[in-house]
Design a protein around this motif. Structure first.
Motif, PDB file in Angstrom:
ATOM      1  N   THR A   1       6.581   3.518  12.900  1.00  0.00           N
ATOM      2  CA  THR A   1       5.466   2.698  12.163  1.00  0.00           C
ATOM      3  C   THR A   1       6.460   1.456  12.416  1.00  0.00           C
ATOM      4  OG1 THR A   1       4.469   4.163  10.318  1.00  0.00           O
ATOM      5  CG2 THR A   1       3.864   1.585  10.941  1.00  0.00           C
ATOM      6  N   GLY A   2       5.589   0.393  12.939  1.00  0.00           N
ATOM      7  CA  GLY A   2       5.843  -1.131  12.779  1.00  0.00           C
ATOM      8  C   GLY A   2       5.555  -2.132  12.231  1.00  0.00           C
ATOM      9  N   PHE A   3       5.810  -3.363  12.558  1.00  0.00           N
ATOM     10  CA  PHE A   3       4.349  -4.290  12.082  1.00  0.00           C
ATOM     11  C   PHE A   3       4.811  -5.491  13.029  1.00  0.00           C
ATOM     12  CE2 PHE A   3       3.902  -8.998   9.809  1.00  0.00           C
ATOM     13  CZ  PHE A   3       2.595  -8.178   9.696  1.00  0.00           C
ATOM     14  N   ALA A   4       3.597  -5.604  13.846  1.00  0.00           N
ATOM     15  CA  ALA A   4       3.205  -6.894  14.636  1.00  0.00           C
ATOM     16  C   ALA A   4       3.041  -8.411  14.166  1.00  0.00           C
ATOM     17  CB  ALA A   4       3.003  -6.040  15.247  1.00  0.00           C
TER      18      ALA A   4
ATOM     19  N   SER B   1       7.001   3.336   7.341  1.00  0.00           N
ATOM     20  CA  SER B   1       5.331   3.350   6.517  1.00  0.00           C
ATOM     21  C   SER B   1       5.399   2.512   6.031  1.00  0.00           C
ATOM     22  CB  SER B   1       4.436   4.422   7.067  1.00  0.00           C
ATOM     23  OG  SER B   1       5.274   5.256   6.580  1.00  0.00           O
ATOM     24  N   GLU B   2       6.325   3.042   4.887  1.00  0.00           N
ATOM     25  CA  GLU B   2       6.225   2.538   3.236  1.00  0.00           C
ATOM     26  C   GLU B   2       6.973   0.983   4.054  1.00  0.00           C
ATOM     27  OE1 GLU B   2       8.026   3.983  -1.038  1.00  0.00           O
ATOM     28  OE2 GLU B   2       9.012   4.028   0.504  1.00  0.00           O
ATOM     29  N   PHE B   3       7.593   0.396   4.648  1.00  0.00           N
ATOM     30  CA  PHE B   3       8.268  -0.963   5.048  1.00  0.00           C
ATOM     31  C   PHE B   3       6.762  -2.063   5.459  1.00  0.00           C
ATOM     32  CE2 PHE B   3       9.729  -4.153   7.732  1.00  0.00           C
ATOM     33  CZ  PHE B   3      10.646  -5.028   7.046  1.00  0.00           C
ATOM     34  N   VAL B   4       5.741  -1.191   5.607  1.00  0.00           N
ATOM     35  CA  VAL B   4       4.993  -2.399   6.565  1.00  0.00           C
ATOM     36  C   VAL B   4       3.772  -1.984   5.343  1.00  0.00           C
ATOM     37  CG1 VAL B   4       3.120  -1.476   8.438  1.00  0.00           C
ATOM     38  CG2 VAL B   4       5.273  -1.440   9.498  1.00  0.00           C
ATOM     39  N   TRP B   5       3.772  -0.423   4.518  1.00  0.00           N
ATOM     40  CA  TRP B   5       2.473  -0.919   3.784  1.00  0.00           C
ATOM     41  C   TRP B   5       2.945  -1.421   2.879  1.00  0.00           C
ATOM     42  CZ3 TRP B   5       2.083  -0.142  -1.404  1.00  0.00           C
ATOM     43  CH2 TRP B   5       0.888   0.268  -2.159  1.00  0.00           C
ATOM     44  N   SER B   6       3.963  -1.982   2.648  1.00  0.00           N
ATOM     45  CA  SER B   6       4.897  -3.686   1.551  1.00  0.00           C
ATOM     46  C   SER B   6       4.493  -4.282   2.146  1.00  0.00           C
ATOM     47  CB  SER B   6       5.702  -2.682   1.089  1.00  0.00           C
ATOM     48  OG  SER B   6       6.566  -1.356   0.914  1.00  0.00           O
ATOM     49  N   LEU B   7       4.803  -5.033   2.865  1.00  0.00           N
ATOM     50  CA  LEU B   7       4.774  -6.072   4.072  1.00  0.00           C
ATOM     51  C   LEU B   7       3.493  -6.329   3.374  1.00  0.00           C
ATOM     52  CD1 LEU B   7       5.809  -8.500   4.882  1.00  0.00           C
ATOM     53  CD2 LEU B   7       5.535  -7.251   7.610  1.00  0.00           C
ATOM     54  N   LEU B   8       2.045  -5.758   4.633  1.00  0.00           N
ATOM     55  CA  LEU B   8       0.664  -6.070   3.918  1.00  0.00           C
ATOM     56  C   LEU B   8       0.196  -6.185   2.710  1.00  0.00           C
ATOM     57  CD1 LEU B   8      -0.106  -3.075   6.404  1.00  0.00           C
ATOM     58  CD2 LEU B   8      -0.567  -5.747   7.226  1.00  0.00           C
ATOM     59  N   SER B   9       1.013  -5.252   1.326  1.00  0.00           N
ATOM     60  CA  SER B   9       0.203  -5.679   0.120  1.00  0.00           C
ATOM     61  C   SER B   9       0.853  -6.802  -0.087  1.00  0.00           C
ATOM     62  CB  SER B   9       1.345  -4.295  -0.466  1.00  0.00           C
ATOM     63  OG  SER B   9       1.211  -2.958  -0.560  1.00  0.00           O
ATOM     64  N   LEU B  10       1.468  -7.776   0.800  1.00  0.00           N
ATOM     65  CA  LEU B  10       2.253  -9.190   0.993  1.00  0.00           C
ATOM     66  C   LEU B  10       0.855 -10.314   1.119  1.00  0.00           C
ATOM     67  CD1 LEU B  10       5.635  -8.953   0.894  1.00  0.00           C
ATOM     68  CD2 LEU B  10       3.980  -9.220  -1.510  1.00  0.00           C
TER      69      LEU B  10
ATOM     70  N   PRO C   1       0.704   7.005  -9.107  1.00  0.00           N
ATOM     71  CA  PRO C   1      -0.609   6.097  -8.796  1.00  0.00           C
ATOM     72  C   PRO C   1      -0.527   5.540 -10.274  1.00  0.00           C
ATOM     73  CG  PRO C   1      -0.559   8.593  -8.057  1.00  0.00           C
ATOM     74  CD  PRO C   1       0.897   8.419  -8.015  1.00  0.00           C
ATOM     75  N   GLY C   2      -0.992   5.233 -10.714  1.00  0.00           N
ATOM     76  CA  GLY C   2      -1.793   3.821 -12.082  1.00  0.00           C
ATOM     77  C   GLY C   2      -0.345   3.025 -12.493  1.00  0.00           C
ATOM     78  N   ARG C   3       0.667   3.215 -11.381  1.00  0.00           N
ATOM     79  CA  ARG C   3       1.532   2.653 -11.436  1.00  0.00           C
ATOM     80  C   ARG C   3       1.626   0.509 -10.813  1.00  0.00           C
ATOM     81  NH1 ARG C   3       6.130   5.395 -13.303  1.00  0.00           N
ATOM     82  NH2 ARG C   3       5.228   6.961 -14.619  1.00  0.00           N
ATOM     83  N   PRO C   4       1.975  -0.311 -11.422  1.00  0.00           N
ATOM     84  CA  PRO C   4       2.242  -1.168 -10.867  1.00  0.00           C
ATOM     85  C   PRO C   4       3.194  -1.387 -10.265  1.00  0.00           C
ATOM     86  CG  PRO C   4       2.553  -1.815 -13.386  1.00  0.00           C
ATOM     87  CD  PRO C   4       2.912  -0.159 -12.845  1.00  0.00           C
ATOM     88  N   LEU C   5       3.141  -1.931  -8.883  1.00  0.00           N
ATOM     89  CA  LEU C   5       3.599  -2.054  -7.615  1.00  0.00           C
ATOM     90  C   LEU C   5       4.762  -2.882  -7.969  1.00  0.00           C
ATOM     91  CD1 LEU C   5       0.097  -2.161  -5.050  1.00  0.00           C
ATOM     92  CD2 LEU C   5       1.818  -0.328  -5.686  1.00  0.00           C
ATOM     93  N   THR C   6       5.699  -2.501  -8.499  1.00  0.00           N
ATOM     94  CA  THR C   6       7.000  -2.682  -8.733  1.00  0.00           C
ATOM     95  C   THR C   6       7.498  -2.746  -7.678  1.00  0.00           C
ATOM     96  OG1 THR C   6       7.155  -1.872 -11.206  1.00  0.00           O
ATOM     97  CG2 THR C   6       8.976  -3.249 -10.425  1.00  0.00           C
ATOM     98  N   PHE C   7       7.921  -2.190  -6.109  1.00  0.00           N
ATOM     99  CA  PHE C   7       8.682  -1.543  -5.073  1.00  0.00           C
ATOM    100  C   PHE C   7       8.341  -2.986  -4.780  1.00  0.00           C
ATOM    101  CE2 PHE C   7       5.388   0.775  -4.230  1.00  0.00           C
ATOM    102  CZ  PHE C   7       5.587   1.044  -3.139  1.00  0.00           C
ATOM    103  N   VAL C   8       7.180  -3.260  -4.348  1.00  0.00           N
ATOM    104  CA  VAL C   8       6.520  -4.663  -3.629  1.00  0.00           C
ATOM    105  C   VAL C   8       6.669  -5.713  -3.724  1.00  0.00           C
ATOM    106  CG1 VAL C   8       4.657  -5.338  -2.738  1.00  0.00           C
ATOM    107  CG2 VAL C   8       4.531  -2.783  -3.125  1.00  0.00           C
ATOM    108  N   LYS C   9       7.383  -6.110  -5.456  1.00  0.00           N
ATOM    109  CA  LYS C   9       7.757  -7.380  -5.839  1.00  0.00           C
ATOM    110  C   LYS C   9       8.890  -6.581  -5.406  1.00  0.00           C
ATOM    111  CE  LYS C   9       8.881  -9.369 -10.265  1.00  0.00           C
ATOM    112  NZ  LYS C   9       8.820  -9.617 -11.759  1.00  0.00           N
TER     113      LYS C   9
END
Length: 421
Positions: free
Chosen positions: A134-137, A250-259, A221-229
């Motif tokens: 998975t990559g981000f564009a 894919s987790e890297f891209v998910w984190s980026l899109l979370s911002l 599940p149910g925990r704050p997205l501390t790793f995205v912060k």
């Protein structure tokens, strides 16, 4: 002007005109002969394609010199669902510029590495639908597509214009688009991605590293997205606490899109605080092993990590005598097919074959008669309780697009597949 000079001038003008190749307005079209030729080239099982319901709406005047082909899988021509792929057949040279200027790739899009040779290679590669990375564009101010990937290194990111070793050596890319991104969200994502790309050598691997275990997501599940912060803090130059934040692609891209709702130019204070900033939002619900879309296709239903081929075949609405052999074929062990995979992926496929084979009865039951649904549901629930974490695998972005168009959990659309010649 002499005749010789005039001849040279005319020739140079012709060469210049030919080299310019002005973009022509076009749309994806079907041609029977072209379809047959591409079917031979792709050699993919039908469940590596997608139904029409997965596709994003696109303009009918896409300005590009690349060929736009509405590919219909031969095994689905007489079935329901209009299963196939939108193919952008393109030369490698200048690809990033053409994709960006045509709008076929936009800021926020997800680039999925598609391995057609995985088709029929066994249960694991089949259920992954041939997707390995998975990559981000994002699109630069010059209209050129930029890629951002983890690992943030020369092999995957390179110059950041689809010319790294990874992108230079692959032949197929799926483009997935998050639904309804606003201009403000795209601007935020552009700013975050540019910061990370510009500072990749500083942050990788000392602050952001690569996690090779795709079964160990940071999401709980149910925990704050501390790793995205923490991800945002690193991008803002605020450092991180202790060991590097290890994320798989894919987790890297998910984190980026979370911002996407966070403006990095105004967010320093929010990310410095003790709480997770309120602007951080999941871009897609992480998936359990199996979902509950079938048999009712409810608006609140959800897809599972192992549901991709199942959802494609369901859309085809095949009679029993055609559906059952197709389902069986997904789980056939194929050592010759595995030989076409990289050493790392082959090892995972061999390890996962016995585990994934147990999904066969789930697949058969969920597409069978009503009394079979209940048994299949129990099998699926067993997988969900077997310690498989809710996750966002590379394939999950494509699987999400297979949800019904009006589904509340659908946040992704399939745009097209780039065929690089």
């Amino acid at each position: 002007m002499s005749l010789q000079k005039k001849t040279v001038a005319i020739a140079m003008a012709a060469i210049t005109a030919a080299g310019a190749q002005p973009a022509l307005a076009a749309e994806f079209t079907f041609n029977e002969k072209t379809n047959a030729d591409l079917a031979k080239k792709l050699k993919i099982p039908v469940y590596f394609a997608v139904p029409a319901s997965a596709r994003a709406s696109l303009p009918k005047d896409i300005k590009t010199t690349d060929k736009l082909i509405d590919f219909k899988h031969p095994d689905a021509l007489k079935a329901q669902g209009d299963v196939g792929l939108r193919l952008v057949v393109a030369k490698r040279s200048g690809l990033a510029k053409r994709l960006g200027q045509s709008g076929l790739v936009q800021t926020g899009d997800i680039l999925l590495t598609f391995r057609t040779e995985w088709g029929g290679a066994g249960a694991y590669p089949n259920i992954q639908m041939g997707i390995s990375h998975t990559g981000f564009a994002y699109v630069g101010k010059d209209g050129v597509v930029r890629n951002l990937d983890n690992p943030l290194d020369g092999e995957y990111v390179g110059r950041g214009d689809l010319t790294s070793q990874h992108y230079r050596t692959l032949n197929y890319l799926h483009i997935i688009r998050p639904r309804s991104l606003t201009d403000a969200q795209k601007a935020n994502l552009y700013a975050w991605a540019k910061r990370l790309n510009d500072n990749s050598k500083r942050v990788y691997p000392s602050q952001i590293s690569f996690n090779q275990d795709y079964n160990a997501p940071k999401f709980r599940p149910g925990r704050p997205l501390t790793f995205v912060k923490e991800f945002g803090q690193i991008a803002l130059g605020q450092g991180n606490s202790g060991k590097p934040l290890d994320l798989y692609c894919s987790e890297f891209v998910w984190s980026l899109l979370s911002l996407r709702n966070c403006d990095p130019a105004k967010s320093d204070g929010d990310f410095n605080g003790s709480r997770v900033p309120s602007c951080i939002k999941e871009p897609m619900e992480p998936m359990k092993a199996t979902g509950n879309v079938l048999p009712n296709h409810g608006r609140r239903s959800y897809s599972g990590l192992a549901d991709g081929p199942l959802l494609v075949i369901d859309q085809m609405d095949l009679p029993d005598d055609q559906r059952r052999p197709l389902l069986d074929s997904i789980f056939v062990e194929n050592p010759a097919g595995l030989a076409n995979m990289s050493v790392g992926h082959r090892k995972v496929a061999e390890e996962m074959q016995p585990r994934f084979e147990r999904l066969k009865n789930y697949y058969i039951g969920m597409t069978g008669r009503m009394w079979q649904h209940w048994r299949a549901r129990l099998i699926g629930t067993g997988f969900n309780w077997a310690g498989i974490a809710e996750n966002y695998s590379p394939t999950s972005y494509l699987i999400n697009s297979l949800l019904p168009a009006n589904n509340n959990n659908r946040t992704m659309d399939y745009v097209a597949t780039v065929v690089i010649e």
